[in-house]
Write a protein that holds these residues in place. Sequence first.
Motif, PDB file in Angstrom:
ATOM      1  N   ALA A   1      -3.085   3.890   1.027  1.00 36.40           N
ATOM      2  CA  ALA A   1      -1.727   3.569   0.571  1.00 36.40           C
ATOM      3  C   ALA A   1      -0.909   4.803   0.214  1.00 36.40           C
ATOM      4  O   ALA A   1       0.317   4.700   0.070  1.00 36.40           O
ATOM      5  CB  ALA A   1      -1.789   2.626  -0.629  1.00 36.40           C
TER       6      ALA A   1
ATOM      7  N   PRO B   1      -8.737   1.200   0.679  1.00 32.43           N
ATOM      8  CA  PRO B   1      -7.339   0.826   0.938  1.00 32.43           C
ATOM      9  C   PRO B   1      -6.342   1.488  -0.013  1.00 32.43           C
ATOM     10  O   PRO B   1      -5.178   1.669   0.353  1.00 32.43           O
ATOM     11  CB  PRO B   1      -7.340  -0.694   0.759  1.00 32.43           C
ATOM     12  CG  PRO B   1      -8.731  -1.097   1.141  1.00 32.43           C
ATOM     13  CD  PRO B   1      -9.594  -0.006   0.583  1.00 32.43           C
TER      14      PRO B   1
ATOM     15  N   ILE C   1      -7.264  -5.245   8.806  1.00 34.82           N
ATOM     16  CA  ILE C   1      -8.326  -4.359   8.310  1.00 34.82           C
ATOM     17  C   ILE C   1      -9.620  -5.157   8.214  1.00 34.82           C
ATOM     18  O   ILE C   1      -9.637  -6.244   7.635  1.00 34.82           O
ATOM     19  CB  ILE C   1      -7.972  -3.773   6.924  1.00 34.82           C
ATOM     20  CG1 ILE C   1      -6.713  -2.912   7.004  1.00 34.82           C
ATOM     21  CG2 ILE C   1      -9.140  -2.950   6.375  1.00 34.82           C
ATOM     22  CD1 ILE C   1      -6.251  -2.378   5.653  1.00 34.82           C
TER      23      ILE C   1
ATOM     24  N   VAL D   1      -9.328  -0.491  11.447  1.00 36.73           N
ATOM     25  CA  VAL D   1      -7.927  -0.786  11.146  1.00 36.73           C
ATOM     26  C   VAL D   1      -7.137  -0.884  12.444  1.00 36.73           C
ATOM     27  O   VAL D   1      -7.160   0.038  13.273  1.00 36.73           O
ATOM     28  CB  VAL D   1      -7.315   0.311  10.247  1.00 36.73           C
ATOM     29  CG1 VAL D   1      -5.856  -0.004   9.935  1.00 36.73           C
ATOM     30  CG2 VAL D   1      -8.116   0.471   8.958  1.00 36.73           C
TER      31      VAL D   1
ATOM     32  N   THR E   1      -1.485   1.351   4.475  1.00 42.78           N
ATOM     33  CA  THR E   1      -1.308   0.251   3.531  1.00 42.78           C
ATOM     34  C   THR E   1      -0.266   0.640   2.487  1.00 42.78           C
ATOM     35  O   THR E   1       0.171   1.792   2.415  1.00 42.78           O
ATOM     36  CB  THR E   1      -2.623  -0.096   2.820  1.00 42.78           C
ATOM     37  OG1 THR E   1      -3.052   1.048   2.051  1.00 42.78           O
ATOM     38  CG2 THR E   1      -3.716  -0.487   3.795  1.00 42.78           C
TER      39      THR E   1
ATOM     40  N   ILE F   1      -3.195  -4.727  -2.552  1.00 43.09           N
ATOM     41  CA  ILE F   1      -3.002  -4.065  -1.263  1.00 43.09           C
ATOM     42  C   ILE F   1      -2.271  -4.956  -0.260  1.00 43.09           C
ATOM     43  O   ILE F   1      -2.562  -6.142  -0.121  1.00 43.09           O
ATOM     44  CB  ILE F   1      -4.364  -3.635  -0.680  1.00 43.09           C
ATOM     45  CG1 ILE F   1      -4.984  -2.538  -1.569  1.00 43.09           C
ATOM     46  CG2 ILE F   1      -4.225  -3.147   0.745  1.00 43.09           C
ATOM     47  CD1 ILE F   1      -4.203  -1.232  -1.599  1.00 43.09           C
ATOM     48  N   ASP F   2      -1.300  -4.358   0.435  1.00 41.75           N
ATOM     49  CA  ASP F   2      -0.617  -5.020   1.540  1.00 41.75           C
ATOM     50  C   ASP F   2      -0.566  -4.028   2.709  1.00 41.75           C
ATOM     51  O   ASP F   2      -0.990  -2.884   2.584  1.00 41.75           O
ATOM     52  CB  ASP F   2       0.789  -5.445   1.109  1.00 41.75           C
ATOM     53  CG  ASP F   2       1.357  -6.555   1.996  1.00 41.75           C
ATOM     54  OD1 ASP F   2       0.694  -6.942   2.975  1.00 41.75           O
ATOM     55  OD2 ASP F   2       2.476  -7.024   1.702  1.00 41.75           O
ATOM     56  N   TYR F   3      -0.025  -4.461   3.854  1.00 38.33           N
ATOM     57  CA  TYR F   3      -0.021  -3.628   5.057  1.00 38.33           C
ATOM     58  C   TYR F   3       1.299  -2.900   5.256  1.00 38.33           C
ATOM     59  O   TYR F   3       2.363  -3.394   4.902  1.00 38.33           O
ATOM     60  CB  TYR F   3      -0.291  -4.491   6.295  1.00 38.33           C
ATOM     61  CG  TYR F   3      -1.658  -5.120   6.349  1.00 38.33           C
ATOM     62  CD1 TYR F   3      -2.722  -4.576   5.655  1.00 38.33           C
ATOM     63  CD2 TYR F   3      -1.884  -6.264   7.106  1.00 38.33           C
ATOM     64  CE1 TYR F   3      -3.983  -5.155   5.726  1.00 38.33           C
ATOM     65  CE2 TYR F   3      -3.141  -6.852   7.183  1.00 38.33           C
ATOM     66  CZ  TYR F   3      -4.195  -6.292   6.480  1.00 38.33           C
ATOM     67  OH  TYR F   3      -5.431  -6.857   6.556  1.00 38.33           O
ATOM     68  N   ASP F   4       1.230  -1.722   5.872  1.00 43.02           N
ATOM     69  CA  ASP F   4       2.404  -1.007   6.343  1.00 43.02           C
ATOM     70  C   ASP F   4       2.206  -0.755   7.843  1.00 43.02           C
ATOM     71  O   ASP F   4       2.547  -1.596   8.661  1.00 43.02           O
ATOM     72  CB  ASP F   4       2.610   0.291   5.568  1.00 43.02           C
ATOM     73  CG  ASP F   4       3.869   1.039   5.994  1.00 43.02           C
ATOM     74  OD1 ASP F   4       4.663   0.485   6.770  1.00 43.02           O
ATOM     75  OD2 ASP F   4       4.068   2.185   5.556  1.00 43.02           O
TER      76      ASP F   4
ATOM     77  N   THR G   1       0.874  -0.564  -1.849  1.00 38.02           N
ATOM     78  CA  THR G   1       0.554  -1.404  -2.994  1.00 38.02           C
ATOM     79  C   THR G   1       1.733  -2.316  -3.289  1.00 38.02           C
ATOM     80  O   THR G   1       2.894  -1.918  -3.166  1.00 38.02           O
ATOM     81  CB  THR G   1       0.222  -0.562  -4.243  1.00 38.02           C
ATOM     82  OG1 THR G   1       1.269   0.395  -4.473  1.00 38.02           O
ATOM     83  CG2 THR G   1      -1.090   0.161  -4.071  1.00 38.02           C
TER      84      THR G   1
END
Length: 568
Positions: A201, A197, A125, A136, A109, A117-120, A111
């Motif tokens: 990150a 999360p 999730i 995940v 994730t 929180i966002d996804y990488d 920031t």
Amino acid sequence: MGNMAYKRLAGVCIMALLAFGLAGCTGGGGMVPVTESQGNMAQQGSVELKKNAEAVAGSSGGSEDGKTEKDSVIVVMGPNSEPESGFDPAFGWGAGEHVHEPLIQSTLTVTTKDLKIDYDLATDIKVSEDGLTWTVTIRDGVIFSDNSPLTAADVAFTYNMLRDTSSVNDFTMLKEAKALDDTTVEFTLNRPYSIWPYTMAITGVVPEHAYGPDYGSMPVGSGRYILKQWDKGQQAIFEANPDYYGEAPKMKKVTILFMDEDAAYAAALSGQVDVSYTSAAFSEQPIDGYELFSCDTVDNRGFNLPAVPSGEINENGVPLGNDFTCDLQVRRAVNMALDRDELIAHVLNGHGTAAYSVCDKMPWYQPQSETNYDPDRAAELLEESGWIPGRDGNREKDGVRAEFGLLYPVGDSVRQALAEETANQLADFGIRVNVEGVGWDTAYDRAQSTPLMWGWGAHTPMELYNIYHTSASGGYAEYSPYANGQVDTYMEEALACADTEASYELWKKAQWDGVTGITQDGDVPWIWLVNIDHLYWVKSGLRIAEQKLHPHGHGWSVVNNVDQWTWE
């Protein structure tokens, strides 16, 4: 550049040091006179620049005519920003005190700019109702820089390895990470942990097949950049990862130089670097061709006030408590007596903001933490609690003097200046503060009975928990004797919450619920003073992408989005 250019750079920087007479903070927070600091700084700068000039010359961002390539950048950071054990997540790369995105490795994730929180690597999730199982789903088709595929097995290996070996992050909540298939990893926790999360990150994923004792110096990752060269004590050179799954970095080459503050300033004066960290003490000395760039932070400074009387010792035999600061009215009075605007003006040259908590401006910040400067009410609180001025003007109560020590870490001029300015302000209220520099080898223990000027600030609510929650090993919080069962309960409920964003309200309640908490109207066991702006000299024409709120640590955070920087 050749030897002639090397000599020219070192000479220009040293001459600049002598000519400009750089200023630094005195113990009282004022500016050192030029004549007082010239010689020492020139000597320091000479040593540092001889060490680093060759590194500057060898980086692709600069050339002999002073021009800069359009897809590279040279950034100067402090020596403490260099990871001692290399670029290995197990030893603090991307985590610990200097939290940042690890660049070389991908994280599950990230920031966002508003610190949510966002996804990488993650694409989905899910969390179980009891908060103990996180499932995940990760991107398919991601490859490491050695062309091997990144799978859920590598994610599971990374987290299990960190659980067993990490010297920085706390992974005690993790029971096991398991790869269910190539793109699905399941985390089983020992206890509910809604802010998992935020751990994801900053945790860089490493390849199981290429991980070993030398990984930190030769890291293999799937992030935006590849480490091409690391000259320990001097520089680290990163190049854009051609196989990165996201948007291709605009900056193809990033050179990080590690210099002390004086040499960093001199290197900017020479025009051979593009971005150079600096401090408020240097901010009044303009540099031709550069602009001063300021980043908002949650890099706060404040001091603890032991909230229990003296007389106890902890399980390690360390004395606890303070007979003056244990008085709630005293703590409230001190919080209202300190003029934060004056602290910012005198110590930080205006480069900071008032701090009222350890999490100002964060999504879980409780606005009720803000405390107005009110010297009249502060004096009234002291009087109401029986602290009456004695013959020497120092207040007393029942034979106890209104007095406490205030420790600061030796070598930290900003914390020293804040401590001394705090002492000056509280003297007007009949409170004597004895300022003392100490080493970190004794500071933690002494802070259990004597206030200490601390630095905190992270992109996670766990910062609140670590400071205020009762320790599992004793009856009080870890860093200063304080306990409030209701505050503990709110934080435990926040961690047990199945929804990360829903937990924010519980973190706010832990700070103040209308009846109790850690704010001015509550127990106020810590006094927060300022958030220090992170300052950088930036070469004209370089556009640094919008920065997130920086955490504690004036280093890697600024290059979190270096892939988005551009030259005009």
